[in-house]
Design a protein around this motif. Structure first.
Motif, PDB file in Angstrom:
ATOM      1  N   ASN A 139      -4.864   8.079  19.804  1.00  9.83           N
ATOM      2  CA  ASN A 139      -4.402   7.224  18.712  1.00  9.83           C
ATOM      3  C   ASN A 139      -4.303   7.990  17.395  1.00  9.83           C
ATOM      4  O   ASN A 139      -3.362   7.791  16.609  1.00  9.83           O
ATOM      5  CB  ASN A 139      -5.333   6.024  18.550  1.00  9.83           C
ATOM      6  CG  ASN A 139      -5.141   4.981  19.631  1.00  9.83           C
ATOM      7  OD1 ASN A 139      -4.122   4.982  20.335  1.00  9.83           O
ATOM      8  ND2 ASN A 139      -6.111   4.091  19.779  1.00  9.83           N
ATOM      9  N   ASN A 196      -9.382   7.319  21.190  1.00 10.01           N
ATOM     10  CA  ASN A 196      -9.349   7.532  19.735  1.00 10.01           C
ATOM     11  C   ASN A 196      -8.611   8.822  19.385  1.00 10.01           C
ATOM     12  O   ASN A 196      -7.882   8.884  18.383  1.00 10.01           O
ATOM     13  CB  ASN A 196     -10.776   7.570  19.173  1.00 10.01           C
ATOM     14  CG  ASN A 196     -11.410   6.192  19.106  1.00 10.01           C
ATOM     15  OD1 ASN A 196     -10.704   5.185  18.970  1.00 10.01           O
ATOM     16  ND2 ASN A 196     -12.720   6.134  19.190  1.00 10.01           N
ATOM     17  N   LYS A 215      -1.262  10.183  17.298  1.00  7.76           N
ATOM     18  CA  LYS A 215      -0.049   9.396  17.117  1.00  7.76           C
ATOM     19  C   LYS A 215      -0.053   8.585  15.828  1.00  7.76           C
ATOM     20  O   LYS A 215       0.879   7.826  15.567  1.00  7.76           O
ATOM     21  CB  LYS A 215       0.122   8.449  18.309  1.00  7.76           C
ATOM     22  CG  LYS A 215       0.417   9.141  19.628  1.00  7.76           C
ATOM     23  CD  LYS A 215       1.789   9.805  19.644  1.00  7.76           C
ATOM     24  CE  LYS A 215       2.914   8.789  19.598  1.00  7.76           C
ATOM     25  NZ  LYS A 215       4.250   9.443  19.617  1.00  7.76           N
ATOM     26  N   ILE A 259      -1.885   6.098  15.087  1.00  2.84           N
ATOM     27  CA  ILE A 259      -1.977   4.681  15.419  1.00  2.84           C
ATOM     28  C   ILE A 259      -3.316   4.152  14.916  1.00  2.84           C
ATOM     29  O   ILE A 259      -4.380   4.620  15.337  1.00  2.84           O
ATOM     30  CB  ILE A 259      -1.869   4.464  16.942  1.00  2.84           C
ATOM     31  CG1 ILE A 259      -0.512   4.947  17.452  1.00  2.84           C
ATOM     32  CG2 ILE A 259      -2.082   2.997  17.297  1.00  2.84           C
ATOM     33  CD1 ILE A 259      -0.390   4.902  18.968  1.00  2.84           C
ATOM     34  N   ASN A 260      -3.277   3.195  14.019  1.00  2.00           N
ATOM     35  CA  ASN A 260      -4.504   2.610  13.480  1.00  2.00           C
ATOM     36  C   ASN A 260      -4.766   1.261  14.147  1.00  2.00           C
ATOM     37  O   ASN A 260      -4.719   0.214  13.513  1.00  2.00           O
ATOM     38  CB  ASN A 260      -4.398   2.434  11.966  1.00  2.00           C
ATOM     39  CG  ASN A 260      -4.294   3.755  11.236  1.00  2.00           C
ATOM     40  OD1 ASN A 260      -5.025   4.689  11.548  1.00  2.00           O
ATOM     41  ND2 ASN A 260      -3.384   3.840  10.273  1.00  2.00           N
ATOM     42  N   SER A 261      -5.024   1.293  15.427  1.00  5.94           N
ATOM     43  CA  SER A 261      -5.264   0.047  16.156  1.00  5.94           C
ATOM     44  C   SER A 261      -6.680   0.041  16.708  1.00  5.94           C
ATOM     45  O   SER A 261      -7.228   1.090  17.066  1.00  5.94           O
ATOM     46  CB  SER A 261      -4.260  -0.115  17.305  1.00  5.94           C
ATOM     47  OG  SER A 261      -4.406   0.923  18.243  1.00  5.94           O
TER      48      SER A 261
END
Length: 281
Positions: free
Chosen positions: A194, A191, A197, A199-201
Motif C-alpha cells: 500500500n 502495508n 502504491k 494507498i492510504n487505506s
C-alpha cells in the motif's frame, strides 16, 4: 509498475501469492486457485513479444517485455525466481519498470529438502544445484523458444543479489515468520504494498483474517488434493504428479537431512546462515 514477489525456488513464494491473491483479488478474502491468475510469473512465454533463440537473447528482452506487458499505472504483483545479477551484462529489471520487491528467504537446510521432493532430485543433486552459479529454470517450449529462461544462479548469489540491490525498495521476509509471526508478517507485507502504491487505506480486518485462514497450509494441501494444482510437477522417476504443497512448516531439516549434506551446507553457506540467524534456530 511491477512489485516483485521474488525468491529462490521452494521458499514460500506460492504460499505468499495465495495470501495476496485472496486479499487483493477477492471480495471476501476466501481463496480460490483461479485468483492466482491475477499474479503473473515472469519470465514467461506469454509475456514475450518475440521468440528468443537463446538464453542471451531472452535476457536481452527481459526489460522490453516488462515494459510491453505490465501497465505502469496498474498494480502488477509479479512472481519471479530470477536472480538480480545481470546475465551476460543484461539487467533483469530497473527502477524504471519496478516499484519495489518482496523477497522471501528460507533456511537452505529446508530449501534443499523441498527441492528434492519437487524436482525429484537426490540430496547430492539438489546440493550441487544450489551451489551452481550457472543454474537456471528453463523450459525450451514451443519451437525451442527460450523466453521462459530464468537466471537462477546459486542460492547464495540469488539471495545476495536482491539483498544488495539499491535501485528500488525491497522488503525482506523470512519464510519461517509465516509460521511464528503470521499475522504480523502478512500485515507488514500489505502495508508495504500500500505504501509503494501510495494507498492510504485501512486494513479490511475481516478480509485479512479470511485470507490468512483460507490460505493456511493444510487448507492449500487439501485444496490441491481435491481440485488439483496446475503448478505441481510430474516426477521424472515415477511419472506421477508430485504434491506441490508437501510438508510446509512440517519440513524440519533436523529430522530428515542427512548429516553429510548438513555439513556441506554449513561449509558452503555459513556466512548466510549466521547473517540470517539460522544457526540460532
Amino acid at each position: 509498475m511491477i512489485i516483485w514477489l521474488a525468491s529462490y525456488p521452494k521458499s514460500g513464494n506460492t504460499y505468499l501469492r495465495c495470501f495476496l491473491a485472496s486479499y487483493f483479488f477477492s471480495d471476501d478474502g476466501k481463496f480460490e486457485f483461479d485468483q492466482l491468475l491475477k499474479i503473473h510469473q515472469f519470465p514467461n512465454l506469454k509475456f514475450s513479444k518475440f521468440k528468443s533463440d537463446s538464453k542471451v537473447q531472452a535476457s536481452q528482452n527481459w526489460i522490453y517485455n516488462q515494459n510491453s506487458f505490465f501497465n505502469k499505472n496498474d498494480l502488477n504483483i509479479v512472481k519471479t525466481h530470477n536472480c538480480l545479477t545481470p546475465f551476460e551484462n543484461n539487467e533483469f529489471t530497473t527502477n524504471n519498470e519496478t516499484l519495489g520487491a518482496i523477497y522471501i528467504v528460507r533456511d537452505p537446510r529446508n530449501v534443499i529438502t523441498s527441492l528434492t521432493n519437487h524436482y525429484s532430485l537426490s540430496y547430492e543433486e539438489a546440493f550441487n544445484y544450489m551451489i551452481d552459479d550457472n543454474a537456471s529454470l528453463l523450459q525450451t517450449s514451443y519451437e525451442n523458444d527460450f523466453s521462459n529462461f530464468t537466471n537462477l544462479n546459486s542460492w547464495s548469489n540469488h539471495y545476495k543479489s536482491w539483498k544488495n540491490n539499491t535501485d528500488f525498495k525491497t522488503l525482506f521476509i523470512k519464510y519461517e515468520d509465516f509460521e511464528s509471526r503470521k499475522e504480523e508478517t502478512f500485515l507488514s507485507i500489505i502495508n508495504f504494498i500500500n505504501k509503494l502504491k501510495n494507498i492510504n487505506s485501512n486494513i479490511d480486518e475481516n478480509k485479512f483474517l479470511n485470507s490468512i485462514k483460507s490460505t493456511n497450509f493444510s487448507n492449500l494441501k487439501n485444496k490441491e488434493k481435491n481440485e488439483g494444482f496446475s503448478e505441481s510437477m510430474y516426477s521424472q522417476k515415477t511419472g506421477k504428479k508430485v504434491n506441490f504443497f508437501n510438508l510446509g512448516f512440517n519440513n524440519r531439516w533436523q529430522k530428515i537431512l542427512p548429516n553429510n549434506i548438513k555439513e556441506k551446507i554449513y561449509s558452503k553457506f555459513n556466512d548466510e546462515l549466521v547473517e540470517l540467524g539460522y544457526l540460532n534456530e
